[in-house]
Design a protein around this motif. Structure first.
Motif, PDB file in Angstrom:
ATOM      1  N   ILE A   1     -68.667  -0.720  79.078  1.00  0.00           N
ATOM      2  CA  ILE A   1     -68.349  -1.010  80.480  1.00  0.00           C
ATOM      3  C   ILE A   1     -66.983  -1.701  80.564  1.00  0.00           C
ATOM      4  O   ILE A   1     -66.168  -1.393  81.439  1.00  0.00           O
ATOM      5  N   SER A   2     -66.699  -2.587  79.598  1.00  0.00           N
ATOM      6  CA  SER A   2     -65.393  -3.267  79.669  1.00  0.00           C
ATOM      7  C   SER A   2     -64.259  -2.321  79.301  1.00  0.00           C
ATOM      8  O   SER A   2     -63.168  -2.394  79.875  1.00  0.00           O
ATOM      9  N   ILE A   3     -64.527  -1.383  78.385  1.00  0.00           N
ATOM     10  CA  ILE A   3     -63.486  -0.402  78.062  1.00  0.00           C
ATOM     11  C   ILE A   3     -63.210   0.498  79.265  1.00  0.00           C
ATOM     12  O   ILE A   3     -62.064   0.788  79.604  1.00  0.00           O
ATOM     13  N   TYR A   4     -64.298   0.918  79.924  1.00  0.00           N
ATOM     14  CA  TYR A   4     -64.115   1.746  81.119  1.00  0.00           C
ATOM     15  C   TYR A   4     -63.338   0.972  82.192  1.00  0.00           C
ATOM     16  O   TYR A   4     -62.450   1.530  82.845  1.00  0.00           O
TER      17      TYR A   4
ATOM     18  N   MET B   1     -64.714  10.942  80.228  1.00  0.00           N
ATOM     19  CA  MET B   1     -63.674  10.979  79.207  1.00  0.00           C
ATOM     20  C   MET B   1     -63.726   9.741  78.310  1.00  0.00           C
ATOM     21  O   MET B   1     -63.549   9.845  77.098  1.00  0.00           O
ATOM     22  N   VAL B   2     -63.984   8.580  78.912  1.00  0.00           N
ATOM     23  CA  VAL B   2     -64.086   7.355  78.112  1.00  0.00           C
ATOM     24  C   VAL B   2     -65.288   7.435  77.177  1.00  0.00           C
ATOM     25  O   VAL B   2     -65.202   7.110  75.987  1.00  0.00           O
ATOM     26  N   MET B   3     -66.413   7.924  77.710  1.00  0.00           N
ATOM     27  CA  MET B   3     -67.615   8.058  76.884  1.00  0.00           C
ATOM     28  C   MET B   3     -67.357   8.995  75.709  1.00  0.00           C
ATOM     29  O   MET B   3     -67.790   8.731  74.584  1.00  0.00           O
ATOM     30  N   LEU B   4     -66.665  10.105  75.976  1.00  0.00           N
ATOM     31  CA  LEU B   4     -66.387  11.057  74.896  1.00  0.00           C
ATOM     32  C   LEU B   4     -65.408  10.467  73.890  1.00  0.00           C
ATOM     33  O   LEU B   4     -65.580  10.637  72.684  1.00  0.00           O
ATOM     34  N   SER B   5     -64.372   9.756  74.385  1.00  0.00           N
ATOM     35  CA  SER B   5     -63.390   9.205  73.431  1.00  0.00           C
ATOM     36  C   SER B   5     -64.015   8.132  72.540  1.00  0.00           C
ATOM     37  O   SER B   5     -63.548   7.914  71.427  1.00  0.00           O
ATOM     38  N   MET B   6     -65.069   7.458  73.038  1.00  0.00           N
ATOM     39  CA  MET B   6     -65.747   6.480  72.200  1.00  0.00           C
ATOM     40  C   MET B   6     -66.478   7.154  71.044  1.00  0.00           C
ATOM     41  O   MET B   6     -66.780   6.516  70.038  1.00  0.00           O
ATOM     42  N   ARG B   7     -66.791   8.428  71.190  1.00  0.00           N
ATOM     43  CA  ARG B   7     -67.643   9.090  70.202  1.00  0.00           C
ATOM     44  C   ARG B   7     -66.927  10.153  69.374  1.00  0.00           C
ATOM     45  O   ARG B   7     -67.272  10.357  68.210  1.00  0.00           O
ATOM     46  N   ILE B   8     -65.927  10.814  69.984  1.00  0.00           N
ATOM     47  CA  ILE B   8     -65.215  11.857  69.232  1.00  0.00           C
ATOM     48  C   ILE B   8     -64.190  11.186  68.318  1.00  0.00           C
ATOM     49  O   ILE B   8     -63.462  10.295  68.747  1.00  0.00           O
TER      50      ILE B   8
END
Lengths: 286, 180
Positions: free
Chosen positions: B111-114, B49-56
């Protein structure tokens, strides 16, 4: 008034807080009071569990394979130990059969249909475990259609592992006995000692030693290390005679007031993929 | 099926896969039922979800993902609705809100956002459950035995999975370029 409602962020924050606590309060109440969750949630959980089964079967197969490998490693020593026990077992089995028949006849004589020791069982396989810190739930692939109800005890191989907390149509959740939760239900247990059986309640789990803690014990005089602990059937939800574990020690609490009996659980809690749900023939009062 | 629908289906499948992996990982090798105080909670779905929110870039889509997957997570794993249902979309909107600070997404930032998202969600779950008296663990025990190991474990997994996961989510989100 207009100024108060003009701050959009505040209103959103307020709504989030209301929705959070509203949802949580309603679901906690449903969980505590109703025997099943709402139908929508049941159907949702069942759908998720069906798809989950596809992922769970290969995982369980791998798990079985690894446990078989470690079994193989211990086979030689275990075999020697078991051979010594086997003669005893055959004798006990023959005796048990005679006693069971005798018991059946005596029950008929007394017109007893079901006693605390009578139960039937359903096997289920484990789909997953909750990735949560405190909800120690297992999801299993049997539900209402197999006759499961809330609060039924669950065994795995050797001993008791927990009880059912939520039943959906074709899946349910099992709360493990190792859950350290003051609010969850306790197990009424008894220690089989030489003179008389000592009853108590298994109410805690000691995470340091991995032992179950039995409290409200009637007397500690006859308790010795290695004595067997079974469910006592008192309370009516759990049938009598389900094996829990063996006594490891008796300790006083911090104030020296009450005695706690520490029990090593018999169920091996790591390597199992199939559990047995026990359906008691005698139902307790609701 | 046009490219956009296909990519969105891909995103949903990735999130669902992570959802099931959470439960299976806990079941298969983080299964400390008998001994040990340390509780490790796998949070692969949060990772995805974090990876997707960084991109969407559309916030509505993010909130929708957060609410739907949070709801499934709560209902299937917790039996209590209102934990992930609220915390997951909040974390995702938070990531979306502050991602303009990062000029270019690289591993250190992500990594820090996660790390922050994980801390937020785990502490949120702890505080809510504590308020509703579902648990009786004190804050110090929570930090030492649950939050710490969970963060460490998930950081290591994130480190290992970063390159395939980042490429996959890049590919799943960038559909406009393909359609032209």
């Amino acid at each position: 008034m207009q100024k108060f409602f003009s701050n959009k962020k505040l209103i959103i924050l307020m709504l989030i807080i209301i929705v959070t606590f509203g949802l949580l309060a309603v679901s906690v109440n449903i969980k505590d009071k109703k025997s099943t969750p709402p139908v929508v949630q049941q159907v949702g959980n069942d759908t998720v569990s069906i798809v989950g089964g596809i992922f769970a079967y290969p995982t369980n197969a791998v798990k079985n394979a690894t446990s078989e490998f470690s079994d193989l490693y211990n086979t030689y020593t275990e075999n020697r130990r078991l051979k010594a026990k086997i003669g005893d077992l055959a004798q006990n089995q023959a005796r048990l059969k005679v006693v069971q028949e005798e018991n059946k006849k005596l029950k008929e004589e007394l017109k007893l249909n079901a006693t605390l020791t009578d139960y039937s069982s359903v096997n289920a396989s484990v789909l997953s475990r909750s990735p949560s810190s405190w909800q120690n739930y297992l999801t299993i692939n049997r539900g209402q259609t197999s006759g499961l109800k809330k609060n039924m005890p669950v065994m795995s191989g050797k001993g008791l592992i927990g009880r059912i907390v939520e039943v959906d149509k074709i899946s349910s959740k099992v709360e493990l006995i190792s859950t350290n939760n003051e609010l969850n239900d306790k197990f009424a247990a008894e220690i089989q000692s030489t003179n008389k059986n000592i009853t108590g309640v298994i109410s805690k789990y000691d995470s340091d030693s991995g032992d179950l803690v039995m409290e409200n014990v009637t007397s500690t005089k006859d308790i010795k290390k290695g004595q067997k602990v079974i469910t006592s059937g008192l309370g009516g939800v759990t049938p009598r005679g389900l094996y829990i574990g063996k006594v490891s020690s008796v300790k006083k609490d911090n104030y020296g007031m009450t005695n706690s009996v520490y029990i090593v659980p018999a169920a091996e809690m790591r390597n199992f993929t199939v559990v047995t749900v026990i359906k008691s023939s005698v139902s307790g009062e609701e | 099926m046009n490219v956009k629908t296909r990519k969105i289906t891909g995103q949903v499948i990735l999130a669902l896969l992570a959802f099931y992996l959470d439960g299976l990982m806990k079941w298969s090798f983080l299964n400390n039922m008998n001994t040990g105080d340390i509780i490790i909670v796998p949070q692969l779905m949060l990772m995805v979800m974090v990876m997707l929110s960084m991109r969407i870039s559309t916030r509505r889509q993010l909130i929708l993902y957060g609410v739907i997957f949070g709801l499934i997570y709560d209902s299937y794993y917790f039996g209590l609705i209102g934990l992930y249902t609220i915390l997951l979309p909040l974390a995702m909107v938070g990531v979306d809100h502050y991602k303009f600070l990062f000029v270019k997404a690289n591993m250190g930032y992500e990594i820090s956002i996660y790390f922050l998202a994980l801390t937020f969600v785990q502490s949120g779950v702890y505080i809510l459950e504590r308020l509703l008296q579902q648990i009786n663990v004190n804050a110090m025990d929570f930090i030492t035995f649950t939050l710490g190991p969970t963060l460490l474990w998930n950081m290591i997994v994130f480190f290992i999975l970063y390159i395939p996961l980042a490429n996959l989510s890049d590919w799943l989100v960038k559909y406009r370029r393909d359609s032209k």
